[in-house]
Design a protein around this motif. Structure first.
Motif, PDB file in Angstrom:
ATOM      1  N   GLY A   1      62.025  73.125  65.722  1.00 46.56           N
ATOM      2  CA  GLY A   1      62.567  72.202  64.738  1.00 46.56           C
ATOM      3  C   GLY A   1      61.706  70.958  64.638  1.00 46.56           C
ATOM      4  O   GLY A   1      60.600  70.889  65.202  1.00 46.56           O
ATOM      5  N   PRO A   2      62.165  69.934  63.949  1.00 49.70           N
ATOM      6  CA  PRO A   2      61.370  68.717  63.797  1.00 49.70           C
ATOM      7  C   PRO A   2      61.211  67.975  65.126  1.00 49.70           C
ATOM      8  O   PRO A   2      62.140  67.904  65.931  1.00 49.70           O
ATOM      9  CB  PRO A   2      62.162  67.884  62.783  1.00 49.70           C
ATOM     10  CG  PRO A   2      63.453  68.573  62.570  1.00 49.70           C
ATOM     11  CD  PRO A   2      63.425  69.892  63.237  1.00 49.70           C
ATOM     12  N   ALA A   3      60.006  67.434  65.329  1.00 47.89           N
ATOM     13  CA  ALA A   3      59.694  66.658  66.532  1.00 47.89           C
ATOM     14  C   ALA A   3      58.621  65.645  66.164  1.00 47.89           C
ATOM     15  O   ALA A   3      58.023  65.714  65.080  1.00 47.89           O
ATOM     16  CB  ALA A   3      59.223  67.571  67.660  1.00 47.89           C
ATOM     17  N   LEU A   4      58.388  64.708  67.033  1.00 50.45           N
ATOM     18  CA  LEU A   4      57.335  63.735  66.776  1.00 50.45           C
ATOM     19  C   LEU A   4      56.001  64.452  66.623  1.00 50.45           C
ATOM     20  O   LEU A   4      55.658  65.325  67.430  1.00 50.45           O
ATOM     21  CB  LEU A   4      57.241  62.725  67.924  1.00 50.45           C
ATOM     22  CG  LEU A   4      58.382  61.723  68.074  1.00 50.45           C
ATOM     23  CD1 LEU A   4      58.130  60.817  69.282  1.00 50.45           C
ATOM     24  CD2 LEU A   4      58.559  60.869  66.820  1.00 50.45           C
ATOM     25  N   ALA A   5      55.251  64.086  65.598  1.00 50.80           N
ATOM     26  CA  ALA A   5      53.915  64.648  65.411  1.00 50.80           C
ATOM     27  C   ALA A   5      53.002  64.182  66.538  1.00 50.80           C
ATOM     28  O   ALA A   5      53.277  63.191  67.228  1.00 50.80           O
ATOM     29  CB  ALA A   5      53.363  64.218  64.051  1.00 50.80           C
ATOM     30  N   SER A   6      51.881  64.876  66.730  1.00 53.26           N
ATOM     31  CA  SER A   6      51.044  64.662  67.914  1.00 53.26           C
ATOM     32  C   SER A   6      50.534  63.226  68.030  1.00 53.26           C
ATOM     33  O   SER A   6      50.595  62.614  69.102  1.00 53.26           O
ATOM     34  CB  SER A   6      49.869  65.639  67.922  1.00 53.26           C
ATOM     35  OG  SER A   6      49.093  65.507  66.742  1.00 53.26           O
TER      36      SER A   6
ATOM     37  N   ARG B   1      51.433  57.490  70.650  1.00 56.76           N
ATOM     38  CA  ARG B   1      51.919  56.116  70.623  1.00 56.76           C
ATOM     39  C   ARG B   1      53.239  56.008  71.396  1.00 56.76           C
ATOM     40  O   ARG B   1      53.473  55.044  72.125  1.00 56.76           O
ATOM     41  CB  ARG B   1      52.122  55.649  69.177  1.00 56.76           C
ATOM     42  CG  ARG B   1      50.867  55.527  68.331  1.00 56.76           C
ATOM     43  CD  ARG B   1      49.961  54.421  68.831  1.00 56.76           C
ATOM     44  NE  ARG B   1      49.076  53.874  67.827  1.00 56.76           N
ATOM     45  CZ  ARG B   1      47.932  54.413  67.413  1.00 56.76           C
ATOM     46  NH1 ARG B   1      47.551  55.566  67.918  1.00 56.76           N
ATOM     47  NH2 ARG B   1      47.180  53.820  66.508  1.00 56.76           N
ATOM     48  N   ALA B   2      54.095  56.991  71.223  1.00 59.65           N
ATOM     49  CA  ALA B   2      55.387  56.972  71.914  1.00 59.65           C
ATOM     50  C   ALA B   2      55.203  57.016  73.431  1.00 59.65           C
ATOM     51  O   ALA B   2      55.958  56.381  74.170  1.00 59.65           O
ATOM     52  CB  ALA B   2      56.241  58.149  71.442  1.00 59.65           C
ATOM     53  N   ALA B   3      54.193  57.744  73.890  1.00 61.71           N
ATOM     54  CA  ALA B   3      53.949  57.841  75.336  1.00 61.71           C
ATOM     55  C   ALA B   3      53.545  56.486  75.923  1.00 61.71           C
ATOM     56  O   ALA B   3      53.938  56.133  77.042  1.00 61.71           O
ATOM     57  CB  ALA B   3      52.883  58.886  75.613  1.00 61.71           C
ATOM     58  N   ILE B   4      52.754  55.729  75.171  1.00 63.80           N
ATOM     59  CA  ILE B   4      52.365  54.386  75.613  1.00 63.80           C
ATOM     60  C   ILE B   4      53.602  53.522  75.805  1.00 63.80           C
ATOM     61  O   ILE B   4      53.778  52.845  76.831  1.00 63.80           O
ATOM     62  CB  ILE B   4      51.414  53.729  74.594  1.00 63.80           C
ATOM     63  CG1 ILE B   4      50.086  54.487  74.528  1.00 63.80           C
ATOM     64  CG2 ILE B   4      51.174  52.256  74.935  1.00 63.80           C
ATOM     65  CD1 ILE B   4      49.165  54.013  73.396  1.00 63.80           C
ATOM     66  N   LEU B   5      54.475  53.555  74.826  1.00 59.89           N
ATOM     67  CA  LEU B   5      55.655  52.706  74.870  1.00 59.89           C
ATOM     68  C   LEU B   5      56.687  53.212  75.874  1.00 59.89           C
ATOM     69  O   LEU B   5      57.431  52.415  76.462  1.00 59.89           O
ATOM     70  CB  LEU B   5      56.264  52.606  73.471  1.00 59.89           C
ATOM     71  CG  LEU B   5      55.351  51.887  72.464  1.00 59.89           C
ATOM     72  CD1 LEU B   5      55.876  52.053  71.042  1.00 59.89           C
ATOM     73  CD2 LEU B   5      55.212  50.414  72.818  1.00 59.89           C
ATOM     74  N   LYS B   6      56.732  54.509  76.099  1.00 58.93           N
ATOM     75  CA  LYS B   6      57.632  55.064  77.123  1.00 58.93           C
ATOM     76  C   LYS B   6      57.228  54.550  78.505  1.00 58.93           C
ATOM     77  O   LYS B   6      58.078  54.167  79.315  1.00 58.93           O
ATOM     78  CB  LYS B   6      57.602  56.583  77.081  1.00 58.93           C
ATOM     79  CG  LYS B   6      58.539  57.265  78.072  1.00 58.93           C
ATOM     80  CD  LYS B   6      58.534  58.772  77.851  1.00 58.93           C
ATOM     81  CE  LYS B   6      59.533  59.469  78.770  1.00 58.93           C
ATOM     82  NZ  LYS B   6      59.119  59.443  80.188  1.00 58.93           N
TER      83      LYS B   6
ATOM     84  N   PRO C   1      46.226  44.534  75.572  1.00 57.21           N
ATOM     85  CA  PRO C   1      47.591  44.855  76.003  1.00 57.21           C
ATOM     86  C   PRO C   1      48.073  46.155  75.372  1.00 57.21           C
ATOM     87  O   PRO C   1      47.951  46.339  74.154  1.00 57.21           O
ATOM     88  CB  PRO C   1      48.408  43.656  75.509  1.00 57.21           C
ATOM     89  CG  PRO C   1      47.421  42.529  75.425  1.00 57.21           C
ATOM     90  CD  PRO C   1      46.130  43.184  74.982  1.00 57.21           C
ATOM     91  N   PRO C   2      48.611  47.074  76.167  1.00 57.45           N
ATOM     92  CA  PRO C   2      49.069  48.354  75.606  1.00 57.45           C
ATOM     93  C   PRO C   2      50.070  48.204  74.472  1.00 57.45           C
ATOM     94  O   PRO C   2      50.081  49.014  73.544  1.00 57.45           O
ATOM     95  CB  PRO C   2      49.695  49.054  76.819  1.00 57.45           C
ATOM     96  CG  PRO C   2      48.947  48.512  77.986  1.00 57.45           C
ATOM     97  CD  PRO C   2      48.685  47.073  77.645  1.00 57.45           C
TER      98      PRO C   2
ATOM     99  N   PRO D   1      51.479  50.659  64.636  1.00 54.60           N
ATOM    100  CA  PRO D   1      52.626  49.893  64.163  1.00 54.60           C
ATOM    101  C   PRO D   1      53.955  50.234  64.831  1.00 54.60           C
ATOM    102  O   PRO D   1      55.024  49.931  64.297  1.00 54.60           O
ATOM    103  CB  PRO D   1      52.666  50.259  62.681  1.00 54.60           C
ATOM    104  CG  PRO D   1      52.176  51.670  62.643  1.00 54.60           C
ATOM    105  CD  PRO D   1      51.133  51.757  63.711  1.00 54.60           C
ATOM    106  N   PHE D   2      53.899  50.859  66.016  1.00 54.35           N
ATOM    107  CA  PHE D   2      55.120  51.181  66.756  1.00 54.35           C
ATOM    108  C   PHE D   2      55.347  50.123  67.834  1.00 54.35           C
ATOM    109  O   PHE D   2      54.438  49.398  68.235  1.00 54.35           O
ATOM    110  CB  PHE D   2      55.016  52.577  67.362  1.00 54.35           C
ATOM    111  CG  PHE D   2      54.862  53.668  66.336  1.00 54.35           C
ATOM    112  CD1 PHE D   2      55.964  54.168  65.658  1.00 54.35           C
ATOM    113  CD2 PHE D   2      53.603  54.181  66.032  1.00 54.35           C
ATOM    114  CE1 PHE D   2      55.815  55.163  64.694  1.00 54.35           C
ATOM    115  CE2 PHE D   2      53.446  55.170  65.078  1.00 54.35           C
ATOM    116  CZ  PHE D   2      54.560  55.666  64.409  1.00 54.35           C
TER     117      PHE D   2
END
Length: 275
Positions: free
Chosen positions: A135-140, A145-150, A90-91, A97-98
């Protein structure tokens, strides 16, 4: 939500700018989970390994992959060394841990399981945030991981509509006595009228219905597997842990096969039954 796990907190620059995280070495974090959320388009893949159940929630019941049939115990899909023992992952588990966090105003946000020993300020591993020209942004690695959850979050509205159509037609029944989990009612599905089938088609839930019906075939072997897990002796720790874990997994599968051999014919030829 993932049953028994509710620790995820929204990721924010103010709180997590100096935090880092590590990838889990296996899936021991999933051993005690009862179920994990899936989306409408994941249901067919999930049904190849898991029973598709439905968990009531604020927007109505939502589909989950059942990782453990019993209300207590461990999932047979996670081995003694944390190895994943299914052909589909499951994705939502792959993003650990996100996780997704439900926002108070509605919708979902990118979350972090702060109580995991894989995350923390100054931890060696992947940074959550990185500095770039803007400026600050999510690291690669975090952004992956964020793309999976998006993608998961974007699929939830269509998933909710499809599942609501199943509920409105009386196709869901209690899996647990307390109604904490629901499952497709095979008799209600067999009694569907032509108008009902058309309603499911319009809502996009026909594939979800078929996947959930087929997935009920996993209930028999899951019951046997979990019974064996509760009676089997725990593996002895030793320096050659990988070899022992493989042997323990092989012994468990052999015991499961032997236990199922006596009623193999009934498993293959009997239809789904009500819980």
């Amino acid at each position: 939500m993932m049953n028994a796990v509710s620790s995820a907190q929204p990721v924010s620059l103010d709180r997590h700018q100096a935090w880092s995280w590590q990838s889990p070495q296996g899936f021991a974090h999933a051993r005690d989970l009862r179920s994990v959320p899936i989306t409408l388009h994941e249901a067919t893949s999930a049904a190849s390994c898991f029973v598709v159940v439905f968990v009531p929630g604020p927007v109505g019941p939502m589909p989950h992959a059942l990782l453990r049939r019993g209300a207590q115990g461990h999932s047979p899909f996670v081995g003694p060394g944390g190895q994943w023992q299914a052909s589909w992952l499951p994705p939502r588990l792959s993003a650990w841990p996100f996780d997704l966090v439900t926002s108070p105003a509605g919708g979902h946000s990118f979350g972090l399981h702060e109580d995991s020993d894989l995350v923390g300020p100054g931890l060696a591993g992947h940074s959550i945030f990185a500095q770039n020209d803007a400026g600050p942004a999510l690291a690669s690695e975090t952004a992956r991981r964020a793309a999976i959850l998006k993608s998961q979050a974007e699929a939830l509205p269509a998933t909710a509509r499809a599942t609501l159509a199943l509920a409105d037609l009386g196709l869901l029944m209690a899996f647990d006595p307390d109604g904490s989990l629901l499952i497709i009612d095979p008799q209600a599905a067999a009694d569907l009228t032509e108008a009902g089938v058309l309603a499911l088609h319009r809502s996009g839930s026909l594939a979800l219905l078929h996947a959930a019906l087929v997935s009920r075939a996993h209930l028999v072997w899951m019951e046997k597997a979990e019974r064996l897990l509760t009676t089997a002796a725990p593996p002895r720790p030793s320096p050659s842990s990988n070899r022992q874990r493989m042997a323990a997994g092989s012994s468990f599968l052999a015991a499961l096969a032997a236990d199922m051999s006596a009623d193999e014919a009934s498993i293959q030829f009997s239809g789904p039954t009500r819980q």
